[in-house]
Design an enzyme around this catalytic site. Structure first.
Site, PDB file in Angstrom:
ATOM      1  N   LYS A  35       0.843  -1.203   0.000  1.00 14.55           N
ATOM      2  CA  LYS A  35       0.000   0.000   0.000  1.00 14.55           C
ATOM      3  C   LYS A  35       0.873   1.245   0.000  1.00 14.55           C
ATOM      4  O   LYS A  35       2.073   1.191   0.260  1.00 14.55           O
ATOM      5  CB  LYS A  35      -0.928  -0.009   1.213  1.00 14.55           C
ATOM      6  CG  LYS A  35      -0.210  -0.014   2.546  1.00 14.55           C
ATOM      7  CD  LYS A  35      -1.181  -0.121   3.707  1.00 14.55           C
ATOM      8  CE  LYS A  35      -0.437  -0.143   5.041  1.00 14.55           C
ATOM      9  NZ  LYS A  35      -1.355  -0.226   6.190  1.00 14.55           N
ATOM     10  N   ARG A 130     -11.008  -0.071  14.798  1.00 18.61           N
ATOM     11  CA  ARG A 130     -11.030   0.615  13.498  1.00 18.61           C
ATOM     12  C   ARG A 130     -12.069  -0.105  12.627  1.00 18.61           C
ATOM     13  O   ARG A 130     -13.240   0.235  12.641  1.00 18.61           O
ATOM     14  CB  ARG A 130      -9.634   0.622  12.877  1.00 18.61           C
ATOM     15  CG  ARG A 130      -8.596   1.382  13.704  1.00 18.61           C
ATOM     16  CD  ARG A 130      -7.330   1.668  12.923  1.00 18.61           C
ATOM     17  NE  ARG A 130      -6.806   0.462  12.277  1.00 18.61           N
ATOM     18  CZ  ARG A 130      -5.660   0.429  11.589  1.00 18.61           C
ATOM     19  NH1 ARG A 130      -4.921   1.525  11.461  1.00 18.61           N
ATOM     20  NH2 ARG A 130      -5.230  -0.691  11.030  1.00 18.61           N
ATOM     21  N   TYR A 255      15.104  29.927   9.669  1.00 16.66           N
ATOM     22  CA  TYR A 255      13.865  30.592  10.049  1.00 16.66           C
ATOM     23  C   TYR A 255      13.661  30.530  11.563  1.00 16.66           C
ATOM     24  O   TYR A 255      13.882  29.497  12.200  1.00 16.66           O
ATOM     25  CB  TYR A 255      12.667  29.940   9.366  1.00 16.66           C
ATOM     26  CG  TYR A 255      12.539  30.249   7.898  1.00 16.66           C
ATOM     27  CD1 TYR A 255      12.324  31.553   7.460  1.00 16.66           C
ATOM     28  CD2 TYR A 255      12.619  29.237   6.945  1.00 16.66           C
ATOM     29  CE1 TYR A 255      12.187  31.837   6.120  1.00 16.66           C
ATOM     30  CE2 TYR A 255      12.488  29.516   5.597  1.00 16.66           C
ATOM     31  CZ  TYR A 255      12.277  30.815   5.187  1.00 16.66           C
ATOM     32  OH  TYR A 255      12.155  31.098   3.848  1.00 16.66           O
ATOM     33  N   MET A 303      11.668  24.690   3.402  1.00 18.00           N
ATOM     34  CA  MET A 303      10.951  23.966   2.358  1.00 18.00           C
ATOM     35  C   MET A 303      11.895  23.155   1.477  1.00 18.00           C
ATOM     36  O   MET A 303      11.613  22.002   1.139  1.00 18.00           O
ATOM     37  CB  MET A 303      10.141  24.934   1.494  1.00 18.00           C
ATOM     38  CG  MET A 303       9.366  24.227   0.390  1.00 18.00           C
ATOM     39  SD  MET A 303       8.419  25.363  -0.640  1.00 18.00           S
ATOM     40  CE  MET A 303       7.079  25.775   0.468  1.00 18.00           C
TER      41      MET A 303
END
Length: 358
Positions: A35, A130, A255, A303
């Site tokens: 998956k 679930r 940052y 980023m």
């Protein structure tokens, strides 16, 4: 020219890790879980890496069709079953094994015309809460499926919440097993209960079919290092230094100016950031390799870039190789430092990252 960032997929490692799963559970059929684009490694590569698996398992019907188109002729299991009537028609066409976890899916199954009977994996909710039928409703669901001429075989399935933490007081592994055995008592069908954690840590469990996932890609399902289980990393994320800054004591990096140099430092800039899939929340101190030498990430992740402490690597230069995880740096170690799990890092590799193989 592409950026120097590349994810290198080791096909031989995939093959080796499958061998480990088969060695741990020689009595069981092995479904290799693919998956999420084979945990970020790519379906095409998974086909070659897991060619000796008894079947492939995933949740995405469209990806299952792609596996057939790529040439996989052995069984394919839809782990969450079908989501609507169209999916059941597709499953009928391509002869997928289908998980059934609720009465609504049984109703859709009964409305679908199959060219030949299909194999069903009936899921019990044994405490994870679930998907799945409760233990009390399980036998009734089994009987309804058994009486359906479109059903060829039924496998009894559940999923463990704490295979890597068997004594978890909220839901011990033994309690899930007790509920599963109680709900499936008297039902004559094979059993599928073992995920990666159970396959590695509880190989003695009765499980006629096993569903290893992260272990096949070289990740550990628990706190023990993957190498302790003879697993090999299948993905190495590599880049290069694209800049070096010499900063004074008291100067900040990145940052938010979260990292302030305590002494004069050499800071390396790596071509990799959160837009590539590196965890933005990775703190100062997250391990990283430069020229094969261990050092640390410093400052906030940007980023497209991150910064590293080059103090332990005095010979580093622009163009020096950087290993974000993989060879000689377990992905699980990086994940723990970032407060997450290796699964997430594998699956988060962004489409813009170049992928090669060896």
């Amino acid at each position: 020219m592409p950026r120097p960032l590349v994810a290198i997929i080791d096909i031989a490692a995939l093959q080796h890790n499958l061998t480990v799963a088969k060695r741990k559970t020689p009595q069981a059929r092995v479904w290799a879980v693919v998956k999420a684009n084979a945990y970020g490694h790519g379906l095409e590569r998974a086909l070659r890496g897991f060619a000796e698996a008894d079947g492939l398992a995933l949740i995405e019907p469209d990806a299952a069709v792609r596996l057939r188109d790529l040439g996989w002729r052995k069984p394919i299991l839809l782990l969450e079953g079908c989501f609507d009537a169209v999916d059941f028609a597709i499953a009928a066409q391509y002869q997928f094994d289908i998980a059934i976890h609720c009465a609504e899916q049984i109703a859709l199954l009964e409305q679908t015309r199959f060219p030949k009977p299909v194999n069903i994996h009936l899921k019990m909710n044994s405490g994870m809460n679930r998907l799945g039928f409760t233990p009390a409703a399980f036998a009734g669901a089994f009987g309804r499926l058994r009486d359906n001429p479109a059903v060829a075989s039924i496998t009894l399935m559940t999923h463990f919440a704490n295979a890597d933490d068997a004594d978890n007081p909220a839901l011990p592994l033994a309690e899930q097993l007790r509920r599963f055995q109680l709900g499936s008592a008297g039902l004559d069908a094979p059993v599928s209960v073992s995920n990666s954690g159970a396959t590695l840590l509880h190989a003695g469990l009765t499980s006629h079919q096993v569903r290893p996932g992260v272990m096949l890609y070289g990740g550990s399902p628990g706190t023990a290092p993957a190498a302790d289980f003879d697993l090999r990393p299948a993905m190495t994320l590599q880049s290069e230094l694209i800049g070096i800054q010499q900063i004074h004591a008291g100067e900040a990096v990145g940052y938010g100016s979260r990292f302030v140099a305590p002494v004069p430092m050499s800071v390396g800039v790596v071509a990799c950031g959160y837009a590539d899939g590196y965890p933005r929340h990775a703190p100062t101190g997250t391990p990283i390799l430069v020229q094969g030498m261990r050092t640390r990430v410093i400052g906030n992740i940007s980023m497209d870039m991150l910064t590293v402490d080059l103090t332990p690597v005095p010979t580093a230069h622009v163009g020096s190789c950087v290993t974000l995880w993989g060879d000689d740096l377990p992905i699980d170690e990086v994940a723990r430092a970032a407060g997450t799990i290796g699964y997430e890092l594998m699956c988060a590799i962004a489409p813009r990252v170049r992928v090669t193989e060896r």
